[in-house]
Design a protein around this motif. Structure first.
Motif, short mmCIF file in Angstrom:
data_model
loop_
_atom_site.label_atom_id
_atom_site.label_comp_id
_atom_site.label_asym_id
_atom_site.label_seq_id
_atom_site.Cartn_x
_atom_site.Cartn_y
_atom_site.Cartn_z
N GLN A 188 1.05 12.38 -14.82
CA GLN A 188 0.96 11.67 -13.54
C GLN A 188 0.14 12.57 -12.58
O GLN A 188 0.44 13.56 -12.73
CB GLN A 188 2.34 11.22 -13.22
CG GLN A 188 2.11 10.65 -11.65
CD GLN A 188 3.70 10.02 -11.26
OE1 GLN A 188 4.75 10.46 -11.74
NE2 GLN A 188 3.58 9.54 -10.01
N GLU A 191 0.11 -5.24 -13.86
CA GLU A 191 1.11 -4.27 -12.88
C GLU A 191 0.84 -2.93 -13.09
O GLU A 191 1.12 -2.12 -12.28
CB GLU A 191 2.49 -4.81 -13.27
CG GLU A 191 2.83 -6.23 -12.93
CD GLU A 191 4.26 -6.75 -13.09
OE1 GLU A 191 4.96 -5.86 -13.72
OE2 GLU A 191 4.45 -7.73 -13.10
N LYS A 192 0.46 -2.50 -14.37
CA LYS A 192 0.64 -0.86 -14.58
C LYS A 192 -0.91 -0.48 -14.68
O LYS A 192 -0.91 0.90 -14.72
CB LYS A 192 1.24 -0.77 -16.09
CG LYS A 192 2.66 -0.99 -15.92
CD LYS A 192 3.49 -0.38 -14.86
CE LYS A 192 4.97 -0.87 -14.88
NZ LYS A 192 5.90 0.16 -13.88
N ARG A 225 -1.39 -5.68 2.40
CA ARG A 225 -1.76 -4.34 1.41
C ARG A 225 -3.14 -4.11 1.07
O ARG A 225 -3.54 -3.18 0.97
CB ARG A 225 -0.96 -4.81 0.04
CG ARG A 225 -1.49 -3.66 -1.16
CD ARG A 225 -1.11 -2.64 -0.97
NE ARG A 225 -1.22 -1.83 -2.29
CZ ARG A 225 -1.09 -0.39 -2.62
NH1 ARG A 225 -0.74 0.30 -1.43
NH2 ARG A 225 -1.61 0.17 -3.76
N GLU A 249 -4.77 -2.54 4.11
CA GLU A 249 -4.46 -1.14 4.01
C GLU A 249 -5.47 -0.66 3.09
O GLU A 249 -5.93 0.62 3.46
CB GLU A 249 -2.89 -0.98 3.64
CG GLU A 249 -1.92 -1.53 4.92
CD GLU A 249 -0.49 -1.51 4.35
OE1 GLU A 249 -0.58 -1.20 3.01
OE2 GLU A 249 0.45 -1.68 5.13
N LEU A 250 -5.61 -0.84 1.90
CA LEU A 250 -6.46 -0.29 0.98
C LEU A 250 -7.82 -0.24 1.49
O LEU A 250 -8.52 0.74 1.34
CB LEU A 250 -6.30 -1.20 -0.42
CG LEU A 250 -5.04 -0.84 -1.19
CD1 LEU A 250 -4.88 -1.73 -2.30
CD2 LEU A 250 -4.89 0.64 -1.51
N LEU A 289 -6.31 -0.60 -7.17
CA LEU A 289 -5.05 -0.09 -6.74
C LEU A 289 -4.00 -1.05 -6.32
O LEU A 289 -2.87 -0.54 -5.83
CB LEU A 289 -5.53 1.00 -5.52
CG LEU A 289 -6.25 2.22 -6.18
CD1 LEU A 289 -6.74 2.78 -4.69
CD2 LEU A 289 -5.49 3.22 -6.92
N ASN A 348 -1.93 -3.27 -7.15
CA ASN A 348 -0.59 -3.37 -7.52
C ASN A 348 -0.05 -1.91 -7.95
O ASN A 348 0.99 -1.94 -8.53
CB ASN A 348 -0.58 -4.28 -8.98
CG ASN A 348 -0.68 -5.58 -8.80
OD1 ASN A 348 -0.32 -6.23 -7.54
ND2 ASN A 348 -1.20 -6.41 -9.81
N SER A 349 -0.57 -0.83 -7.20
CA SER A 349 0.07 0.43 -7.49
C SER A 349 0.08 1.01 -8.71
O SER A 349 1.27 1.12 -9.35
CB SER A 349 1.29 0.55 -6.68
OG SER A 349 1.24 0.21 -5.20
N LEU A 385 -7.29 10.02 -3.39
CA LEU A 385 -6.14 9.11 -3.85
C LEU A 385 -5.11 10.15 -4.77
O LEU A 385 -4.06 9.76 -4.61
CB LEU A 385 -7.05 8.17 -4.77
CG LEU A 385 -7.55 7.00 -3.89
CD1 LEU A 385 -8.74 6.21 -4.69
CD2 LEU A 385 -6.57 6.11 -3.08
N PHE A 424 -1.69 10.06 -2.94
CA PHE A 424 -0.73 9.13 -3.82
C PHE A 424 -0.36 9.77 -5.12
O PHE A 424 0.15 8.77 -5.80
CB PHE A 424 -1.32 7.89 -3.66
CG PHE A 424 -1.86 7.28 -2.41
CD1 PHE A 424 -0.99 7.04 -1.46
CD2 PHE A 424 -3.01 7.46 -1.88
CE1 PHE A 424 -1.19 6.84 -0.04
CE2 PHE A 424 -3.40 6.99 -0.75
CZ PHE A 424 -2.61 6.42 0.22
N GLN A 432 -2.33 9.47 -7.49
CA GLN A 432 -2.87 8.35 -8.41
C GLN A 432 -3.48 9.04 -9.81
O GLN A 432 -4.06 9.95 -9.50
CB GLN A 432 -3.67 7.57 -7.94
CG GLN A 432 -4.45 6.49 -8.72
CD GLN A 432 -3.56 5.59 -8.96
OE1 GLN A 432 -2.75 5.12 -8.11
NE2 GLN A 432 -3.02 5.18 -10.33
#
Length: 217
Positions: A26, A79-80, A117, A120-121, A152, A154-155, A183, A187, A189
């Motif tokens: 991560q 989602e991922k 959202r 914001e991005l 980004l 859906n995080s 990023l 975050f 990311q």
């Protein structure tokens, strides 16, 4: 966080990947490099569940993606995993804001929440002033920033990018590379990036060389 184990892939008689294994933690930025035809994009597509390996496993934490049924896999991918491609792949009939919202709408998120959202991005990407413009009204650098924002939305656990700066001039390419690291720093990311850009590859936390379908040190 992401683990590929002994990945093999063939297309007819062509053995593209020959037992590639790797791990990505991560918050890591990992570059995948190698000559054209070495198998880089094929590996990225398998990591992103856009293609399946003939043999081997892909794990995201404790999820073996090969065990997911078709609908489960589509939901997992939405989602991922975020995707950024060289050609941006923004839908021309939608505004920048609407393009960024698409993954959240597929997920079933409320439109108002998705728009908040997305804005914001876009603000973080410094293209919020272009939110109501369509892709043809944006520069190449702006289009790619919108594409990153969409990835980004859906995080995701990881963003997979295939030659993301390939169509950009040197100035915009450097700006995009710096954005990836911002990023990561802000975050945590995770990025896995196929690139021919030596500057970006060398900046990564880990550089993986693919040669003749195998990972070399």
């Amino acid at each position: 966080m992401i683990k590929a184990v002994d990945i093999h892939k063939s297309y007819g008689p062509l053995h593209v990947l020959k037992g590639v294994s790797l791990e990505v933690g991560q918050g890591e930025i990992v570059s995948i490099v190698g000559a054209s035809g070495a198998g880089k994009t094929t590996l990225l597509q398998i990591l992103g569940t856009l293609d399946t390996a003939d043999r081997g496993e892909i794990w995201y934490d404790d999820v073996n993606v090969a065990m997911l049924k078709e609908k489960e896999l589509a939901r997992f991918r939405n989602e991922k995993i975020g995707f950024v491609f060289q050609a941006h792949d923004l839908l021309p009939e939608f505004t920048a804001l609407e393009n960024v919202c698409i993954p959240a709408m597929i997920k079933g998120q409320r439109l108002a929440d998705a728009r908040n959202r997305a804005m914001e991005l876009l603000q973080f990407m410094k293209v919020d002033h272009r939110a109501m413009n369509k892709p043809t009204q944006l520069s190449g650098g702006e289009q790619q920033r919108v594409a990153v924002a969409r990835a980004l939305m859906n995080s995701p656990a990881a963003v997979l990018a295939d030659e993301p700066s390939g169509n950009l001039d040197s100035v915009h390419a450097r700006e995009l590379h710096e954005l990836f690291f911002r990023l990561r720093d802000q975050f945590r990311q995770t990025f896995i990036i196929v690139t021919h850009n030596e500057e970006l590859a060398s900046m990564a936390d880990k550089k993986i060389m693919i040669k003749d379908g195998q990972k070399t040190e």
